[in-house]
Each structure stands twice: as structure tokens, then as C-alpha cells.
Scaffold this active site. Structure first.
Site, mmCIF file in Angstrom:
data_model
loop_
_atom_site.group_PDB
_atom_site.id
_atom_site.type_symbol
_atom_site.label_atom_id
_atom_site.label_comp_id
_atom_site.label_asym_id
_atom_site.label_seq_id
_atom_site.Cartn_x
_atom_site.Cartn_y
_atom_site.Cartn_z
ATOM 1 N N CYS A 51 -63.020 -41.244 -20.513
ATOM 2 C CA CYS A 51 -62.605 -39.580 -21.432
ATOM 3 C C CYS A 51 -61.369 -40.313 -22.207
ATOM 4 C CB CYS A 51 -62.996 -38.375 -20.468
ATOM 5 S SG CYS A 51 -64.153 -38.613 -19.774
ATOM 6 N N ALA A 54 -62.092 -42.513 -24.677
ATOM 7 C CA ALA A 54 -63.214 -42.099 -25.603
ATOM 8 C C ALA A 54 -62.826 -41.418 -26.492
ATOM 9 C CB ALA A 54 -64.238 -42.062 -24.605
ATOM 10 N N GLU A 55 -61.609 -40.488 -25.849
ATOM 11 C CA GLU A 55 -60.889 -39.316 -26.804
ATOM 12 C C GLU A 55 -60.471 -39.778 -27.856
ATOM 13 O OE1 GLU A 55 -60.051 -34.893 -27.259
ATOM 14 O OE2 GLU A 55 -60.182 -35.608 -25.614
ATOM 15 N N SER A 56 -59.770 -41.233 -27.226
ATOM 16 C CA SER A 56 -58.633 -41.881 -28.228
ATOM 17 C C SER A 56 -58.883 -42.190 -29.366
ATOM 18 C CB SER A 56 -57.922 -43.006 -28.161
ATOM 19 O OG SER A 56 -56.962 -42.036 -26.257
ATOM 20 N N SER A 59 -61.229 -40.057 -31.549
ATOM 21 C CA SER A 59 -60.048 -38.772 -32.780
ATOM 22 C C SER A 59 -59.380 -40.316 -33.788
ATOM 23 C CB SER A 59 -59.170 -38.477 -31.917
ATOM 24 O OG SER A 59 -59.055 -37.889 -30.785
#
Length: 135
Positions: A51, A54-56, A59
């Protein structure tokens, strides 16, 4: 890799987790992450690490897109499905946009192992907000 003003990776969670960004554009963001050091107690890749990857990536893509409007991106939603376990090696994340708007973005992020088997599929949505003064 410095991704523009305020987007250096030194001292960030990405650096701590060994994430290396190899490609970064609003249309596609790619990075690798070692499994070692990012595992849960059973020795498997931690779902939270997937996660973070993925968020990095979502973003970063969102931030690059937001900059064209003089805005910054902040994450507002992430979900992930973990498909298979990984015990060693490196995983690769590829983020591609689902939607690039003026106020929101959404990315699909596919994380694969060294055999190109899908490990995780995630979706991240970011809100684009005015850049704080001095950024």
C-alpha cells in the site's frame, strides 16, 4: 531522483523502505521495492508495504499532474487487493491514471514480483488543492 520542488526523496518513507523510482510522469510512474525489510512476522511481503508503494506512486503521478495547475496532490482514498505472497526479491509497482482532472486524480497501481506475477492491485485517489505559500 528529485521529482521537482518539495519532491526529493531523502528522509522520506520511500527511502526508508528502499523504494526506487525509475520512471515518473503523470501518465506512468514506476518504482521497485525490496521485499527484505518490508515483511510481516511470517516473512511475507507486508500488505501495508504494498500500500505504501501504491500510494507513493499514485501520489507522485498526481503531484506531477497537479503542478500543471499550480496545485499539490493529497491522498484521500486507497484500496488494495493482495493476490499472492512474496518471500524475497524485489517487487515492481506501475501506476497508470484512471482519471486526471483539475480537482481529483485516480490511479491504478499494479505490483508484480520478479516473475511478473501480480502481487497486488491498488487504486488511489488524490484531491488537487492550491499549493501552500512558499512551495
Amino acid at each position: 531522483m528529485n521529482l521537482g520542488p518539495g519532491m526529493g526523496l531523502e528522509g522520506t518513507l520511500l527511502q526508508l523502505m528502499g523504494i526506487v523510482v525509475t520512471e515518473a510522469a503523470p501518465e506512468r510512474v514506476v518504482a521497485t521495492m525490496p521485499v527484505k525489510g518490508n515483511t510481516q512476522p511470517y516473512g511475507l511481503l507486508h500488505g501495508g508495504a504494498s500500500c505504501v508503494l501504491a500510494e507513493s506512486l499514485g501520489s507522485i503521478g498526481s503531484a506531477l499532474h497537479a503542478a500543471t495547475y499550480g496545485k499539490v496532490a493529497v491522498g484521500v482514498d486507497i484500496n488494495a487487493t493482495h493476490h499472492r505472497a512474496v518471500r524475497d526479491g524485489v517487487v515492481t509497482g506501475v501506476a497508470t491514471p484512471i482519471y486526471l482532472g483539475r480537482t481529483t486524480t485516480s490511479y491504478e497501481v499494479v505490483v508484480t514480483d520478479e516473475r511478473d506475477k501480480r502481487v497486488c492491485t491498488a487504486r488511489i485517489t488524490c484531491q488537487l488543492i492550491p499549493a501552500p505559500p512558499g512551495t
